[in-house]
Design a protein around this motif. Structure first.
Motif, short mmCIF file in Angstrom:
data_model
loop_
_atom_site.label_atom_id
_atom_site.label_comp_id
_atom_site.label_asym_id
_atom_site.label_seq_id
_atom_site.Cartn_x
_atom_site.Cartn_y
_atom_site.Cartn_z
N UNK A 159 20.29 -13.95 -23.70
CA UNK A 159 21.16 -14.82 -24.50
C UNK A 159 22.65 -14.55 -24.25
N UNK A 160 22.96 -13.50 -23.51
CA UNK A 160 24.35 -13.21 -23.15
C UNK A 160 24.48 -13.17 -21.63
N UNK A 161 24.15 -14.28 -21.01
CA UNK A 161 24.09 -14.36 -19.55
C UNK A 161 25.47 -14.37 -18.91
N UNK A 162 25.45 -14.44 -17.57
CA UNK A 162 26.69 -14.42 -16.79
C UNK A 162 27.43 -15.74 -17.01
N UNK A 163 28.63 -15.67 -17.58
CA UNK A 163 29.41 -16.89 -17.88
C UNK A 163 30.88 -16.64 -17.63
N UNK A 164 31.22 -16.06 -16.49
CA UNK A 164 32.61 -15.65 -16.27
C UNK A 164 33.47 -16.68 -15.56
N UNK A 165 32.87 -17.72 -15.01
CA UNK A 165 33.66 -18.74 -14.31
C UNK A 165 32.86 -20.02 -14.20
N UNK A 166 33.55 -21.13 -14.05
CA UNK A 166 32.90 -22.42 -13.83
C UNK A 166 33.16 -22.89 -12.40
N UNK A 167 32.18 -23.53 -11.79
CA UNK A 167 32.33 -23.99 -10.40
C UNK A 167 33.47 -24.99 -10.27
N UNK A 168 34.20 -24.96 -9.15
CA UNK A 168 35.26 -25.95 -8.92
C UNK A 168 34.69 -27.36 -8.78
N UNK A 169 35.49 -28.35 -9.11
CA UNK A 169 35.05 -29.75 -9.06
C UNK A 169 34.52 -30.14 -7.68
N UNK A 170 35.10 -29.54 -6.63
CA UNK A 170 34.68 -29.92 -5.27
C UNK A 170 33.19 -29.65 -5.04
N UNK A 171 32.62 -28.67 -5.76
CA UNK A 171 31.21 -28.36 -5.55
C UNK A 171 30.30 -29.47 -6.07
N UNK A 172 30.80 -30.27 -7.01
CA UNK A 172 30.02 -31.42 -7.50
C UNK A 172 30.05 -32.57 -6.49
N UNK A 173 31.17 -32.66 -5.75
CA UNK A 173 31.40 -33.84 -4.91
C UNK A 173 30.73 -33.75 -3.55
N UNK A 174 30.67 -32.57 -2.98
CA UNK A 174 30.17 -32.43 -1.60
C UNK A 174 28.69 -32.04 -1.57
N UNK A 175 28.00 -32.44 -0.51
CA UNK A 175 26.66 -31.93 -0.29
C UNK A 175 26.72 -30.41 -0.16
N UNK A 176 25.78 -29.70 -0.78
CA UNK A 176 25.75 -28.24 -0.61
C UNK A 176 25.53 -27.88 0.85
N UNK A 177 26.13 -26.78 1.29
CA UNK A 177 25.92 -26.30 2.67
C UNK A 177 25.27 -24.92 2.64
N UNK A 178 24.37 -24.68 3.61
CA UNK A 178 23.59 -23.44 3.63
C UNK A 178 24.44 -22.20 3.84
N UNK A 179 25.55 -22.35 4.57
CA UNK A 179 26.33 -21.18 4.97
C UNK A 179 27.53 -20.97 4.05
N UNK A 180 27.29 -21.07 2.73
CA UNK A 180 28.39 -20.98 1.75
C UNK A 180 28.51 -19.60 1.12
N UNK A 181 27.72 -18.62 1.57
CA UNK A 181 27.81 -17.26 1.04
C UNK A 181 26.69 -16.88 0.09
N UNK A 182 25.92 -17.84 -0.39
CA UNK A 182 24.84 -17.53 -1.35
C UNK A 182 23.77 -16.65 -0.71
N UNK A 183 23.39 -16.98 0.52
CA UNK A 183 22.34 -16.22 1.20
C UNK A 183 22.73 -14.74 1.34
N UNK A 184 23.98 -14.51 1.76
CA UNK A 184 24.45 -13.13 1.95
C UNK A 184 24.49 -12.38 0.62
N UNK A 185 25.02 -13.06 -0.41
CA UNK A 185 25.12 -12.43 -1.73
C UNK A 185 23.75 -12.05 -2.26
N UNK A 186 22.77 -12.93 -2.06
CA UNK A 186 21.42 -12.67 -2.58
C UNK A 186 20.75 -11.54 -1.80
N UNK A 187 20.89 -11.53 -0.47
CA UNK A 187 20.31 -10.44 0.32
C UNK A 187 20.90 -9.10 -0.13
N UNK A 188 22.18 -9.10 -0.45
CA UNK A 188 22.82 -7.88 -0.93
C UNK A 188 22.26 -7.45 -2.28
#
Lengths: 349, 349
Positions: free
Chosen positions: A46-75
C-alpha cells in the motif's frame, strides 16, 4: 471434507477467474461508498514506489525495447537475461502456448490462473499439494509452483527447487516458479539461476513495488524460451509510461532496502494483530498473512460489513489479509477484528 | 519487376517484424543524436491528446473493467459493444488464435503484422491487391483489410464493405477491418455496424489521439467474438493509467472536433509540400502521405542523413511521411526536400 488439494475455480460471468481487488463490486454489494473502504483484499504494497511520474513523451511515442528497462531489470533480479511482459499474468497466459500436450503439475492451492492457463492450452493438468510435489516431479513434464505461495505463504527451499529443476531438465522438462511475492526475501529467489535449461522464473512489479496498475512483469529464462515467448506476445506489450516508471523503480536501491525492512516489520505486526483476534496465520509473505479457517466466509462478510475487504478463498476455506497503509488503517482493522462475532464451527458428518 | 501484391516482411533479429518509430536505431546508424531528429516515420499525430496526467492511484491498483472506459469508447465509436485491448496489435496477435485452419485473404501491401499473425497461427494466407479483393471474398473464409490502408492510403467504400461482410457472413466467414487511421473520417467507419455477425473492426488510440505509448485499442464485434477474445487475452491487459487517460481523451469531443479539422489541413499541406518536391503522393490519410517511387531507398537515406526519419517500404518501393509537429518542423522538412539529389531511375531489363 473438501479435498485440501483442490481449490475453487471462482469463474465470473465473462469466463475470467475471480481475483482480489474488486473494490467496485464490493462497494455495490455492501452499499458502502468506494472511498469508505479499507481494501486488504490484495497482496499489493500500500506504500508502493511513487517518486516520479513518466514524462508526457512516453505517452505519445511507441515504446522502444532499448530504453533501459531490460538493463535495469537484469540488475535488480541479478539475471543473465529476461523478457519484460505486461504483468506476470501475460506470461501465465502465454507460456502454456509454447508447449504441446505436456503433463503439468500445478501447486494447489495457489494462484489460480496457472492451472487455468495450462488447462486452456490443452495440457493434462494435475493439481498437487505442496507436500506431494517432490513425487510429482518424476511423472510430469512441467511443474508450476508459486514461491512464496499465494495464498498459503508456504516457502520452498532453494536447494530443493534446484534439485527439482535438474531432474526435470534431464528429461527435457521444466520447473516454473512464480516469484510474485519474493522481493522481500531475494536470497530465496531462483532468479540468479534462470539461465539454466528447464527453469522459468516469473517476477512482477505489482506487489513489492506496489505498481499493480502499471502491468509490468518479467520472465527470466534461457534465451531460447525468451525468444519464443517474445514472438508469441508480439511487440509493444508494455505501455511506454509504465516502462519508464518501472526502470526508475528497479534502479532505486535505497528505496528497495528501506521497503524490505519496513514490509518485514509490518507483516510481523499483521501476524500479531490477527493472532490477538484468534485468527492465527498459518503462512504469509512480506505482503500478506493467510488464515486457514472454516469460518472464513463468515469473517469475510463481517469485515466487509464494516467496510474492510479481505480476500476469501472458499475451498479450502481461507482468508488472506493484505497490509494496512498507515496507523489509521491499522487501528481500523484492529477495531473491526475486536467487533467480530465468529460463530462456532459446525462439524460436518 | 517485383510483384506489387507482395510486400517485404522485414524481420528483425528477434523474429519480430520491423516498424516505424525506431528512432534509437536510426540515431546509432546515422550518428545523429536522438534529440536532433525530426521523426516522420510513424503515422502518429505529433500533437496528440495531452490535457491531463493519470492520478497516482491508477499506478498502484489493479485496473478494473467497470472504470468508465468501456462506456466512453462505445460512445466515441458509436458501437454497441467492444473489448478494450492493449493496442490493436494485441488483437492482431490474438484474433487468429480464435479460429482453426481458415483460408484467409489479407490486403497487400498493408500493415504487415496482419498476414504475419494469421500465418503464425497456422492459417492458409493469401496476399491480395486492393483491386482483386472483390473476387477474393468468395473463396476465402476471412478477409482482412486496413481502411484507410497503411501505407498506401487506399480507402474502401462503406456500402461495398458491407456487401463483402454479408457475403462472408452468409458462409460463416468474417470481414476484419483495421481502422487505425479512420478517426479523421468517421463517416467512412464500419464501427456502427460492428454488432453484425461476420464483422470485426479494430480501432486504436495510437494514431489520431497520439497515444501510441499508452497501448490502448478496441475490438468492435459481436458479443460472442468479444467473449472468446477476452478469454484468450485474460485479465488486466491495459495499464490502469492508460485506461484513465484513454477515457478522458475519448470523452473530449471538443478536442476531437478541432483535431479532425487541423489534421485534414495539415495532411493537405503535406501533400502540397511533397508534390512541390516532385514526390507526388498516390495516397494518404489525415495522418500521413504515401509516395510510391523506385527511388524510395535513396530518398529515405538522404533525408536520414539530414536527421529526418521517414518510413521506407522496400517491396514495393514506397516512402511514408508523417506530419511535422509545428512550423519549425515544416520548414526543416521543406528545406531537406529542396536539398534532395534524386538519381535518375535505372530501368530494369
Amino acid at each position: 471434507m473438501p479435498d485440501p488439494c483442490v481449490s475453487d475455480a471462482g469463474f465470473t460471468e465473462s469466463g475470467l477467474l475471480e481475483h482480489g481487488g474488486k473494490l467496485r463490486q464490493a462497494a455495490v454489494r455492501y452499499g458502502i461508498a468506494l472511498e469508505d473502504w479499507l481494501d486488504l483484499s490484495t497482496g499489493i504494497n500500500p506504500n508502493g514506489w511513487q517518486k516520479a511520474l513518466p514524462p508526457l513523451s512516453t505517452w505519445a511515442r511507441l515504446p522502444e525495447d532499448d530504453d533501459g528497462l531490460h538493463r535495469a531489470a537484469c540488475g535488480y533480479y541479478a539475471a543473465q537475461d529476461l523478457l519484460p511482459v505486461a504483468g506476470s499474468q501475460a506470461a501465465i497466459q502465454a507460456l502454456p502456448k509454447l508447449y504441446a500436450h505436456r503433463r503439468v503439475a500445478v501447486l494447489a492451492p495457489s494462484y489460480n490462473e496457472h492451472a487455468h492457463a495450462w488447462q486452456r492450452a490443452g495440457h493434462a493438468v494435475d493439481l498437487v499439494c505442496a507436500a506431494q510435489l517432490h513425487t510429482a516431479i518424476d511423472d510430469h513434464d512441467i511443474v508450476v509452483i508459486v514461491n512464496p505461495n499465494n495464498p498459503t505463504g508456504v516457502c520452498f527451499d532453494v536447494a530443493m527447487l534446484l534439485d527439482w529443476q535438474q531432474r526435470l531438465a534431464a528429461r527435457g522438462g521444466c520447473l516454473m516458479v512464480d516469484e510474485a511475492f519474493m522481493d522481500g526475501t531475494p536470497a530465496q529467489s531462483l532468479a540468479a539461476y534462470s539461465d539454466r535449461e528447464g527453469l522459468i522464473v516469473l517476477r512482477s512489479l505489482g506487489k513489492f513495488f506496489g505498481l499493480a496498475g502499471a502491468r509490468v512483469g518479467f520472465v527470466l529464462a534461457a534465451k531460447k524460451t525468451l525468444l519464443a515467448l517474445a514472438q508469441e506476445l508480439g511487440p509493444w506489450t508494455i505501455s511506454g509510461p509504465a516502462r519508464w516508471l518501472a526502470t526508475q523503480a528497479l534502479e532505486d536501491q535505497a528505496w528497495q532496502r528501506i521497503m524490505r525492512k519496513q514490509l518485514k516489520q509490518q507483516s510481523q505486526r499483521l501476524h500479531t494483530v490477527l493472532s490477538a483476534a484468534q485468527l492465527m496465520p498459518d503462512g504469509g509473505s512480506c505482503l500478506f498473512q493467510s488464515v486457514a479457517t472454516p469460518q472464513a466466509a463468515h469473517i469475510h462478510a463481517q469485515l466487509a460489513g464494516q467496510g474492510i475487504l479481505t480476500r476469501l478463498f472458499k475451498v479450502p476455506a481461507r482468508l488472506r489479509f493484505g497490509l494496512p497503509a498507515d496507523e489509521q488503517e491499522w487501528q481500523r482493522l484492529q477495531q473491526a477484528l475486536r467487533a467480530l462475532n465468529i460463530p462456532s464451527v459446525e462439524l460436518s458428518a
